[in-house]
Design a protein around this motif. Structure first.
Motif, PDB file in Angstrom:
ATOM      1  N   ARG A   1      -2.747   2.219   6.227  1.00 42.75           N
ATOM      2  CA  ARG A   1      -3.489   1.629   5.335  1.00 42.75           C
ATOM      3  C   ARG A   1      -3.390   0.287   5.231  1.00 42.75           C
ATOM      4  O   ARG A   1      -3.930  -0.734   5.416  1.00 42.75           O
ATOM      5  CB  ARG A   1      -4.097   2.212   3.934  1.00 42.75           C
ATOM      6  CG  ARG A   1      -5.326   1.912   3.516  1.00 42.75           C
ATOM      7  CD  ARG A   1      -5.978   3.012   2.371  1.00 42.75           C
ATOM      8  NE  ARG A   1      -4.786   2.898   1.095  1.00 42.75           N
ATOM      9  CZ  ARG A   1      -4.433   4.239   0.835  1.00 42.75           C
ATOM     10  NH1 ARG A   1      -4.848   5.411   1.809  1.00 42.75           N
ATOM     11  NH2 ARG A   1      -3.646   4.326   0.060  1.00 42.75           N
TER      12      ARG A   1
ATOM     13  N   SER B   1       0.964  -1.245  -0.014  1.00 45.44           N
ATOM     14  CA  SER B   1      -0.024  -0.030  -0.010  1.00 45.44           C
ATOM     15  C   SER B   1       0.835   1.168   0.005  1.00 45.44           C
ATOM     16  O   SER B   1       2.028   1.175   0.509  1.00 45.44           O
ATOM     17  CB  SER B   1      -0.852  -0.062   1.222  1.00 45.44           C
ATOM     18  OG  SER B   1      -1.460   1.185   1.554  1.00 45.44           O
TER      19      SER B   1
ATOM     20  N   HIS C   1     -13.638 -10.676 -15.311  1.00 47.01           N
ATOM     21  CA  HIS C   1     -14.451 -11.793 -14.509  1.00 47.01           C
ATOM     22  C   HIS C   1     -15.535 -12.258 -15.270  1.00 47.01           C
ATOM     23  O   HIS C   1     -15.763 -13.423 -14.889  1.00 47.01           O
ATOM     24  CB  HIS C   1     -14.873 -11.495 -13.087  1.00 47.01           C
ATOM     25  CG  HIS C   1     -15.690 -10.222 -13.006  1.00 47.01           C
ATOM     26  ND1 HIS C   1     -15.448  -9.040 -13.265  1.00 47.01           N
ATOM     27  CD2 HIS C   1     -16.877 -10.322 -12.644  1.00 47.01           C
ATOM     28  CE1 HIS C   1     -16.577  -8.284 -13.288  1.00 47.01           C
ATOM     29  NE2 HIS C   1     -17.441  -9.044 -12.585  1.00 47.01           N
TER      30      HIS C   1
ATOM     31  N   SER D   1      -4.047  -4.443  -8.236  1.00 46.60           N
ATOM     32  CA  SER D   1      -5.406  -3.836  -8.105  1.00 46.60           C
ATOM     33  C   SER D   1      -5.289  -2.493  -7.577  1.00 46.60           C
ATOM     34  O   SER D   1      -6.219  -2.213  -6.832  1.00 46.60           O
ATOM     35  CB  SER D   1      -6.328  -4.876  -7.329  1.00 46.60           C
ATOM     36  OG  SER D   1      -5.976  -4.867  -5.893  1.00 46.60           O
TER      37      SER D   1
ATOM     38  N   HIS E   1      -1.288   0.576 -13.175  1.00 45.43           N
ATOM     39  CA  HIS E   1      -1.191  -0.964 -13.589  1.00 45.43           C
ATOM     40  C   HIS E   1       0.092  -1.150 -14.574  1.00 45.43           C
ATOM     41  O   HIS E   1       0.813  -2.212 -14.556  1.00 45.43           O
ATOM     42  CB  HIS E   1      -2.309  -1.287 -14.231  1.00 45.43           C
ATOM     43  CG  HIS E   1      -3.667  -1.202 -13.363  1.00 45.43           C
ATOM     44  ND1 HIS E   1      -4.935  -1.801 -14.155  1.00 45.43           N
ATOM     45  CD2 HIS E   1      -3.655  -1.254 -12.083  1.00 45.43           C
ATOM     46  CE1 HIS E   1      -5.835  -1.708 -13.118  1.00 45.43           C
ATOM     47  NE2 HIS E   1      -5.234  -1.333 -11.953  1.00 45.43           N
TER      48      HIS E   1
ATOM     49  N   ASN F   1      -7.739  -9.362 -15.093  1.00 46.43           N
ATOM     50  CA  ASN F   1      -9.070  -9.811 -14.411  1.00 46.43           C
ATOM     51  C   ASN F   1     -10.421  -9.420 -15.040  1.00 46.43           C
ATOM     52  O   ASN F   1     -11.216  -8.902 -14.392  1.00 46.43           O
ATOM     53  CB  ASN F   1      -8.791  -9.571 -13.044  1.00 46.43           C
ATOM     54  CG  ASN F   1      -9.841 -10.493 -12.085  1.00 46.43           C
ATOM     55  OD1 ASN F   1     -10.507 -11.462 -12.653  1.00 46.43           O
ATOM     56  ND2 ASN F   1     -10.435  -9.902 -11.076  1.00 46.43           N
TER      57      ASN F   1
ATOM     58  N   SER G   1       0.298   3.576   1.626  1.00 44.86           N
ATOM     59  CA  SER G   1       0.172   4.235   3.090  1.00 44.86           C
ATOM     60  C   SER G   1       0.458   3.037   4.144  1.00 44.86           C
ATOM     61  O   SER G   1      -0.396   2.132   3.980  1.00 44.86           O
ATOM     62  CB  SER G   1      -1.143   4.778   3.367  1.00 44.86           C
ATOM     63  OG  SER G   1      -1.620   4.676   4.471  1.00 44.86           O
TER      64      SER G   1
HETATM   65  P1  NDP Z   1      -9.934   0.939  -4.390  1.00 47.80           P
HETATM   66  O1  NDP Z   1     -10.334   2.502  -4.472  1.00 47.80           O
HETATM   67  O2  NDP Z   1     -10.485   0.247  -3.221  1.00 47.80           O
HETATM   68  O3  NDP Z   1      -8.451   0.559  -4.436  1.00 47.80           O
HETATM   69  C1  NDP Z   1      -7.515   1.369  -5.131  1.00 47.80           C
HETATM   70  C2  NDP Z   1      -6.549   1.766  -4.452  1.00 47.80           C
HETATM   71  O4  NDP Z   1      -7.008   3.021  -3.543  1.00 47.80           O
HETATM   72  C3  NDP Z   1      -5.847   1.150  -3.591  1.00 47.80           C
HETATM   73  O5  NDP Z   1      -4.673   0.347  -4.059  1.00 47.80           O
HETATM   74  C4  NDP Z   1      -5.403   2.013  -2.609  1.00 47.80           C
HETATM   75  O6  NDP Z   1      -3.934   2.474  -2.685  1.00 47.80           O
HETATM   76  C5  NDP Z   1      -6.229   3.183  -2.527  1.00 47.80           C
HETATM   77  N1  NDP Z   1      -7.211   3.556  -1.519  1.00 47.80           N
HETATM   78  C6  NDP Z   1      -8.003   2.416  -0.955  1.00 47.80           C
HETATM   79  N2  NDP Z   1      -8.664   2.869  -0.100  1.00 47.80           N
HETATM   80  C7  NDP Z   1      -8.263   4.400   0.095  1.00 47.80           C
HETATM   81  C8  NDP Z   1      -8.419   5.313   1.147  1.00 47.80           C
HETATM   82  N3  NDP Z   1      -9.418   5.291   2.092  1.00 47.80           N
HETATM   83  N4  NDP Z   1      -7.893   6.432   0.893  1.00 47.80           N
HETATM   84  C9  NDP Z   1      -6.939   6.518  -0.051  1.00 47.80           C
HETATM   85  N5  NDP Z   1      -6.610   5.564  -0.856  1.00 47.80           N
HETATM   86  C10 NDP Z   1      -7.326   4.256  -0.876  1.00 47.80           C
HETATM   87  O7  NDP Z   1     -10.452   0.178  -5.766  1.00 47.80           O
HETATM   88  P2  NDP Z   1     -11.144  -0.873  -6.397  1.00 47.80           P
HETATM   89  O8  NDP Z   1     -10.755  -2.185  -5.397  1.00 47.80           O
HETATM   90  O9  NDP Z   1     -12.565  -0.624  -6.511  1.00 47.80           O
HETATM   91  O10 NDP Z   1     -10.490  -1.173  -7.695  1.00 47.80           O
HETATM   92  C11 NDP Z   1      -9.032  -1.582  -7.851  1.00 47.80           C
HETATM   93  C12 NDP Z   1      -8.868  -1.975  -9.324  1.00 47.80           C
HETATM   94  O11 NDP Z   1      -9.614  -3.231  -9.471  1.00 47.80           O
HETATM   95  C13 NDP Z   1      -9.206  -1.322 -10.570  1.00 47.80           C
HETATM   96  O12 NDP Z   1      -8.275  -1.234 -11.399  1.00 47.80           O
HETATM   97  C14 NDP Z   1     -10.562  -1.584 -10.746  1.00 47.80           C
HETATM   98  O13 NDP Z   1     -11.041  -1.407 -12.035  1.00 47.80           O
HETATM   99  C15 NDP Z   1     -10.376  -3.029 -10.430  1.00 47.80           C
HETATM  100  N6  NDP Z   1     -11.672  -3.638 -10.184  1.00 47.80           N
HETATM  101  C16 NDP Z   1     -12.088  -4.888 -10.843  1.00 47.80           C
HETATM  102  C17 NDP Z   1     -13.131  -5.580 -10.563  1.00 47.80           C
HETATM  103  C18 NDP Z   1     -13.183  -6.948 -11.160  1.00 47.80           C
HETATM  104  O14 NDP Z   1     -14.321  -7.690 -10.630  1.00 47.80           O
HETATM  105  N7  NDP Z   1     -12.538  -7.317 -11.880  1.00 47.80           N
HETATM  106  C19 NDP Z   1     -14.098  -5.094  -9.236  1.00 47.80           C
HETATM  107  C20 NDP Z   1     -13.524  -3.864  -9.041  1.00 47.80           C
HETATM  108  C21 NDP Z   1     -12.618  -3.068  -9.412  1.00 47.80           C
HETATM  109  P3  NDP Z   1      -2.789   1.665  -2.144  1.00 47.80           P
HETATM  110  O15 NDP Z   1      -2.907   0.385  -2.409  1.00 47.80           O
HETATM  111  O16 NDP Z   1      -1.820   2.532  -2.207  1.00 47.80           O
HETATM  112  O17 NDP Z   1      -3.216   1.684  -0.378  1.00 47.80           O
END
Ligand code: NDP
Length: 335
Positions: A42, A37, A126, A74, A80, A124, A39
């Motif tokens: 986090r 991460s 899915h 992810s 990516h 992915n 952070s």
């Molecule tokens: P999130 O917003 O949950 O996570 C993406 C990034 O955002 C994380 O790597 C994290 O960074 C950062 N993040 C998470 N929470 C916080 C927070 N509270 N404050 C600041 N930053 C935060 O995204 P998703 O899980 O929805 O999506 C991630 C990827 O997966 C995308 O590429 C999306 O397109 C894909 N996706 C695919 C799906 C599928 O079924 N194939 C379904 C949903 C999403 P860090 O790692 O640095 O902590």
């Protein structure tokens, strides 16, 4: 016994927490070793909540760890490409979330890097792992509904508040097209077995997304064989049920409730004999995707969606976005 696969998660994301950790853990001889991460706080919380034995803010801690065979990327979409390139250079197999990248050039670099490093690259997408789509694909390929005429895809839903971050305010990495329509495209490519030649689209913005980011879309596409395809997608429509309809010269196939992450979907066929439901034995979509990827890492078969599949879906999605932005019909080129 099959070779052990050590995993690291690149990105403390919602999708990893909700679906992928479980999907890795149910695979034989597989374990998650670390999570990256940006952070520390986090990452620590994510690791504690999900039973991940370590967390780090330094990708090199993962890339130099010999126990790590594969990474699941992810992070937000703009990361990516660079993370895949770094993982490939370190000899790690990569399961990357969609969109595989933000540009076709980057997707090509990712494919080349993984090929050169002789590691597996999976993307992915899915929905092609949904058992109903897999059955629909077999029925179509057998020619049961005759010559395909047109297809409609329904993929409108209401984006939960928890997902309102980059999806609704980042004009490059966010928006409905690269988040959701790209899944519809991959599903259509999987079901029809070809790529569209031309696309046109109109989008909406401002109901939920802002800064010009699209939150609703209608797409029209032409596939080879003069097949017309329509997609409706949205972040803004509660109470809708996702589905697909395939119209052939000898019958119609209708898939209901089949555009989500759940192991769901009912398949119906209508023809001169009336309407009947075709039974589907469902399986978890992410378990299926991780099984295919793990087999590929161990030298058998391919990921459910390859890097090339991710590139094609991206190229088509970007053509759709160009059409929406310019008002023109776009000829699709997949390099
Ligand atoms: P999130 O917003 O949950 O996570 C993406 C990034 O955002 C994380 O790597 C994290 O960074 C950062 N993040 C998470 N929470 C916080 C927070 N509270 N404050 C600041 N930053 C935060 O995204 P998703 O899980 O929805 O999506 C991630 C990827 O997966 C995308 O590429 C999306 O397109 C894909 N996706 C695919 C799906 C599928 O079924 N194939 C379904 C949903 C999403 P860090 O790692 O640095 O902590």
């Amino acid at each position: 016994m099959s070779k052990h696969i050590g995993w690291a998660l690149i990105g403390a994301s919602n999708v990893a927490r909700q679906w992928i950790i479980d999907a890795i853990q149910v695979q034989a001889n597989s374990s998650i070793l670390n999570v990256l991460s940006s952070s520390d706080e986090r990452g620590a919380k994510f690791a504690a909540e999900n039973g991940t034995p370590a967390h780090t803010t330094d990708i090199n801690a993962i890339l130099t760890d010999d126990r790590v065979d594969a990474v699941y990327i992810s992070t937000a979409n703009q990361f990516h490409c660079e993370q895949t390139l770094a993982a490939a250079r370190a000899g790690k197999n990569v399961l990357c979330e969609k969109p595989v990248a933000l540009t076709v050039a980057d997707a090509r670099r990712m494919i080349a890097a993984c090929r050169d490093a002789r590691v597996v690259l999976g993307v992915n997408h899915h929905l092609r792992c949904n058992a109903m789509h897999q059955k629909l694909r077999r029925i179509l390929a057998e020619g049961t509904i005759g010559r395909l005429n047109a297809v409609r895809v329904f993929h409108a839903n209401f984006l939960p508040q928890a997902l309102h971050g980059w999806r609704v305010n980042d004009p490059d990495g966010g928006g409905l097209i690269l988040d959701s329509t790209i899944h519809d495209i991959d599903t259509l490519r999987f079901l029809i077995g070809s790529n569209p030649t031309h696309v046109m689209a109109m989008t909406q913005s401002g109901r939920l997304a802002h800064d010009g980011v699209e939150d609703g879309i209608m797409v029209i596409m032409r596939f080879p064989g003069d097949v017309l395809v329509q997609i409706h997608g949205a972040y803004t429509v509660p109470f809708s049920e996702g589905g697909v309809e395939f119209y052939g010269s000898d019958g119609v196939l209708v898939g209901r409730d089949c555009m989500s992450q759940r192991a769901a979907g009912r398949l119906f066929m209508r023809n001169a004999d009336g309407e009947k439901e075709i039974p589907v034995e469902h399986h978890n979509l992410y378990h299926y995707a991780l099984a295919a990827f793990s087999n590929a890492v161990r030298g058998t078969g391919q990921p459910a969606a390859t890097g090339e599949d991710g590139l094609a879906a991206l190229a088509i999605a970007l053509a759709i976005r160009e059409s929406a932005r310019t008002g023109r019909q776009i000829e699709v080129e997949i390099p």
